[in-house]
Motif scaffolding. Structure first.
Motif, PDB file in Angstrom:
ATOM      1  N   ALA A  97      12.668 -19.107  37.974  1.00 50.61           N
ATOM      2  CA  ALA A  97      13.454 -20.734  37.848  1.00 50.61           C
ATOM      3  C   ALA A  97      14.316 -20.875  38.884  1.00 50.61           C
ATOM      4  O   ALA A  97      15.007 -20.272  39.548  1.00 50.61           O
ATOM      5  CB  ALA A  97      14.097 -20.511  36.506  1.00 50.61           C
ATOM      6  N   ALA A  98      14.576 -22.284  38.945  1.00 49.76           N
ATOM      7  CA  ALA A  98      15.555 -22.893  40.171  1.00 49.76           C
ATOM      8  C   ALA A  98      16.514 -23.780  39.266  1.00 49.76           C
ATOM      9  O   ALA A  98      15.880 -24.818  38.302  1.00 49.76           O
ATOM     10  CB  ALA A  98      14.896 -23.554  41.099  1.00 49.76           C
ATOM     11  N   GLY A  99      17.789 -23.621  39.629  1.00 53.31           N
ATOM     12  CA  GLY A  99      18.772 -24.589  39.016  1.00 53.31           C
ATOM     13  C   GLY A  99      20.160 -24.211  39.419  1.00 53.31           C
ATOM     14  O   GLY A  99      20.578 -23.817  40.525  1.00 53.31           O
ATOM     15  N   GLY A 100      20.975 -24.257  38.220  1.00 59.34           N
ATOM     16  CA  GLY A 100      22.508 -24.161  38.493  1.00 59.34           C
ATOM     17  C   GLY A 100      22.878 -22.579  38.659  1.00 59.34           C
ATOM     18  O   GLY A 100      24.076 -22.228  38.943  1.00 59.34           O
ATOM     19  N   GLY A 101      22.124 -21.699  38.053  1.00 63.11           N
ATOM     20  CA  GLY A 101      22.471 -20.564  38.158  1.00 63.11           C
ATOM     21  C   GLY A 101      23.104 -20.093  36.793  1.00 63.11           C
ATOM     22  O   GLY A 101      23.125 -20.794  35.806  1.00 63.11           O
ATOM     23  N   MET A 102      23.661 -18.651  36.653  1.00 63.83           N
ATOM     24  CA  MET A 102      24.090 -17.990  35.684  1.00 63.83           C
ATOM     25  C   MET A 102      23.055 -17.629  34.662  1.00 63.83           C
ATOM     26  O   MET A 102      22.108 -17.484  34.905  1.00 63.83           O
ATOM     27  CB  MET A 102      25.188 -18.854  34.845  1.00 63.83           C
ATOM     28  N   TYR A 103      23.319 -17.455  33.541  1.00 65.42           N
ATOM     29  CA  TYR A 103      22.393 -16.510  32.518  1.00 65.42           C
ATOM     30  C   TYR A 103      21.707 -17.456  31.630  1.00 65.42           C
ATOM     31  O   TYR A 103      20.573 -17.157  31.133  1.00 65.42           O
ATOM     32  CB  TYR A 103      23.422 -15.672  31.729  1.00 65.42           C
ATOM     33  N   SER A 104      22.023 -18.759  31.402  1.00 63.21           N
ATOM     34  CA  SER A 104      21.335 -19.490  30.276  1.00 63.21           C
ATOM     35  C   SER A 104      20.189 -20.253  30.864  1.00 63.21           C
ATOM     36  O   SER A 104      20.445 -20.878  31.958  1.00 63.21           O
ATOM     37  CB  SER A 104      21.987 -20.549  29.787  1.00 63.21           C
ATOM     38  N   PRO A 105      18.963 -20.011  30.056  1.00 64.82           N
ATOM     39  CA  PRO A 105      17.745 -20.767  30.694  1.00 64.82           C
ATOM     40  C   PRO A 105      17.880 -22.185  30.809  1.00 64.82           C
ATOM     41  O   PRO A 105      17.333 -23.055  31.388  1.00 64.82           O
ATOM     42  CB  PRO A 105      16.742 -20.422  29.611  1.00 64.82           C
ATOM     43  N   GLY A 106      18.987 -22.891  29.989  1.00 58.83           N
ATOM     44  CA  GLY A 106      19.012 -24.233  30.171  1.00 58.83           C
ATOM     45  C   GLY A 106      19.772 -24.846  31.414  1.00 58.83           C
ATOM     46  O   GLY A 106      19.702 -25.825  31.586  1.00 58.83           O
ATOM     47  N   ASN A 107      20.412 -23.687  32.056  1.00 55.88           N
ATOM     48  CA  ASN A 107      20.783 -24.157  33.408  1.00 55.88           C
ATOM     49  C   ASN A 107      19.957 -24.347  34.356  1.00 55.88           C
ATOM     50  O   ASN A 107      20.146 -24.612  35.736  1.00 55.88           O
ATOM     51  CB  ASN A 107      21.833 -23.040  34.001  1.00 55.88           C
ATOM     52  N   TYR A 108      18.548 -24.022  34.181  1.00 53.11           N
ATOM     53  CA  TYR A 108      17.504 -24.110  35.388  1.00 53.11           C
ATOM     54  C   TYR A 108      16.448 -25.325  34.843  1.00 53.11           C
ATOM     55  O   TYR A 108      15.552 -25.005  33.879  1.00 53.11           O
ATOM     56  CB  TYR A 108      16.762 -22.843  35.358  1.00 53.11           C
ATOM     57  N   PRO A 109      16.339 -26.197  35.387  1.00 49.34           N
ATOM     58  CA  PRO A 109      15.419 -27.373  34.938  1.00 49.34           C
ATOM     59  C   PRO A 109      14.190 -27.080  35.711  1.00 49.34           C
ATOM     60  O   PRO A 109      13.189 -27.768  35.230  1.00 49.34           O
ATOM     61  CB  PRO A 109      16.001 -28.744  35.718  1.00 49.34           C
ATOM     62  N   TYR A 110      13.822 -26.162  36.647  1.00 46.07           N
ATOM     63  CA  TYR A 110      12.786 -26.030  37.150  1.00 46.07           C
ATOM     64  C   TYR A 110      12.125 -24.466  36.953  1.00 46.07           C
ATOM     65  O   TYR A 110      12.851 -23.608  37.266  1.00 46.07           O
ATOM     66  CB  TYR A 110      12.491 -26.288  38.759  1.00 46.07           C
ATOM     67  N   TRP A 111      10.722 -24.421  36.490  1.00 47.39           N
ATOM     68  CA  TRP A 111      10.126 -23.141  36.200  1.00 47.39           C
ATOM     69  C   TRP A 111       8.909 -23.109  36.808  1.00 47.39           C
ATOM     70  O   TRP A 111       8.054 -23.981  37.070  1.00 47.39           O
ATOM     71  CB  TRP A 111      10.075 -23.190  34.497  1.00 47.39           C
ATOM     72  N   GLY A 112       8.536 -21.668  37.041  1.00 50.01           N
ATOM     73  CA  GLY A 112       6.942 -21.272  37.699  1.00 50.01           C
ATOM     74  C   GLY A 112       6.418 -21.191  36.224  1.00 50.01           C
ATOM     75  O   GLY A 112       7.041 -21.476  35.116  1.00 50.01           O
ATOM     76  N   GLN A 113       4.880 -20.967  36.566  1.00 49.70           N
ATOM     77  CA  GLN A 113       4.122 -20.683  35.428  1.00 49.70           C
ATOM     78  C   GLN A 113       3.951 -19.450  34.787  1.00 49.70           C
ATOM     79  O   GLN A 113       3.465 -19.242  33.831  1.00 49.70           O
ATOM     80  CB  GLN A 113       2.633 -21.001  35.996  1.00 49.70           C
ATOM     81  N   GLY A 114       4.957 -18.512  35.236  1.00 50.89           N
ATOM     82  CA  GLY A 114       4.959 -17.377  34.747  1.00 50.89           C
ATOM     83  C   GLY A 114       4.091 -16.293  35.411  1.00 50.89           C
ATOM     84  O   GLY A 114       2.727 -16.679  35.548  1.00 50.89           O
ATOM     85  N   THR A 115       4.196 -15.074  35.392  1.00 51.46           N
ATOM     86  CA  THR A 115       3.134 -13.782  35.639  1.00 51.46           C
ATOM     87  C   THR A 115       3.410 -12.847  35.012  1.00 51.46           C
ATOM     88  O   THR A 115       4.457 -12.305  34.457  1.00 51.46           O
ATOM     89  CB  THR A 115       3.456 -13.514  37.107  1.00 51.46           C
ATOM     90  N   GLN A 116       2.275 -12.241  34.223  1.00 55.57           N
ATOM     91  CA  GLN A 116       2.427 -11.095  33.022  1.00 55.57           C
ATOM     92  C   GLN A 116       3.018  -9.783  33.921  1.00 55.57           C
ATOM     93  O   GLN A 116       2.019  -9.381  34.787  1.00 55.57           O
ATOM     94  CB  GLN A 116       0.942 -11.012  32.409  1.00 55.57           C
ATOM     95  N   VAL A 117       3.470  -9.132  33.181  1.00 55.71           N
ATOM     96  CA  VAL A 117       3.902  -7.690  33.576  1.00 55.71           C
ATOM     97  C   VAL A 117       3.761  -6.673  32.408  1.00 55.71           C
ATOM     98  O   VAL A 117       4.332  -6.971  31.270  1.00 55.71           O
ATOM     99  CB  VAL A 117       5.447  -7.597  34.048  1.00 55.71           C
ATOM    100  N   THR A 118       2.740  -5.755  32.433  1.00 52.81           N
ATOM    101  CA  THR A 118       2.660  -4.969  31.567  1.00 52.81           C
ATOM    102  C   THR A 118       2.892  -3.583  32.063  1.00 52.81           C
ATOM    103  O   THR A 118       2.336  -2.985  32.969  1.00 52.81           O
ATOM    104  CB  THR A 118       1.195  -5.077  31.011  1.00 52.81           C
ATOM    105  N   VAL A 119       3.796  -2.798  31.217  1.00 53.92           N
ATOM    106  CA  VAL A 119       3.970  -1.375  31.603  1.00 53.92           C
ATOM    107  C   VAL A 119       3.349  -0.507  30.644  1.00 53.92           C
ATOM    108  O   VAL A 119       3.873  -0.687  29.435  1.00 53.92           O
ATOM    109  CB  VAL A 119       5.464  -1.256  31.711  1.00 53.92           C
ATOM    110  N   SER A 120       2.411   0.439  30.869  1.00 53.24           N
ATOM    111  CA  SER A 120       1.739   1.443  29.796  1.00 53.24           C
ATOM    112  C   SER A 120       2.745   2.521  29.748  1.00 53.24           C
ATOM    113  O   SER A 120       3.232   2.948  30.954  1.00 53.24           O
ATOM    114  CB  SER A 120       0.446   1.651  30.332  1.00 53.24           C
ATOM    115  N   SER A 121       2.689   3.064  28.584  1.00 53.18           N
ATOM    116  CA  SER A 121       3.466   4.533  28.488  1.00 53.18           C
ATOM    117  C   SER A 121       2.763   5.626  28.824  1.00 53.18           C
ATOM    118  O   SER A 121       1.282   5.575  28.829  1.00 53.18           O
ATOM    119  CB  SER A 121       4.125   4.374  26.886  1.00 53.18           C
TER     120      SER A 121
END
Length: 121
Positions: A97-121
């Protein structure tokens, strides 16, 4: 318009490593902070790490401190998330995400499409 393209997700065993990349385009990158967030099934999107293009100041969620490292390559307008010592609970869709920073998703107006990360035990 800002565009963010993520890559690098996949399946890895617990204890392994992955590196995510996020390519930024469309505006002047130095005007933004960049963040990585993740969302597991049935859970809210949560902050993982952020970095300021100018100066490189970083922040991390407590759950990933010491295991994940966020960095940027100014020449390539690309932000990275190096993930080590991965745990099954790190399994999620990871978003850049790109935006104003800090911790809240609401501070970021621009988002990528996402990428899946799967960690197997």
């Amino acid at each position: 318009q800002v565009q963010l393209i993520e890559s690098g997700g996949g399946l890895v065993q617990a204890g392994g490593s992955l590196r995510l990349s996020c390519a930024f385009s469309g505006r002047t990158a130095s005007n933004y902070a960049m963040g990585w967030f993740r969302q597991a099934p049935g859970k809210e999107r949560e902050f993982v790490a952020s970095i300021i293009w100018s100066g490189g100041s970083t922040r991390y969620a407590d759950s990933v401190k010491g295991r994940f490292t966020i960095s940027r390559n100014n020449a390539k307008n690309t932000v990275y998330l190096q993930m080590s010592s991965l745990k099954p609970e790190d399994t999620a869709v990871y978003y850049c995400a790109a935006g104003g920073g800090m911790y809240s998703p609401g501070n970021y107006p621009y988002w990528g499409q996402g990428t899946q990360v799967t960690v197997s035990s």
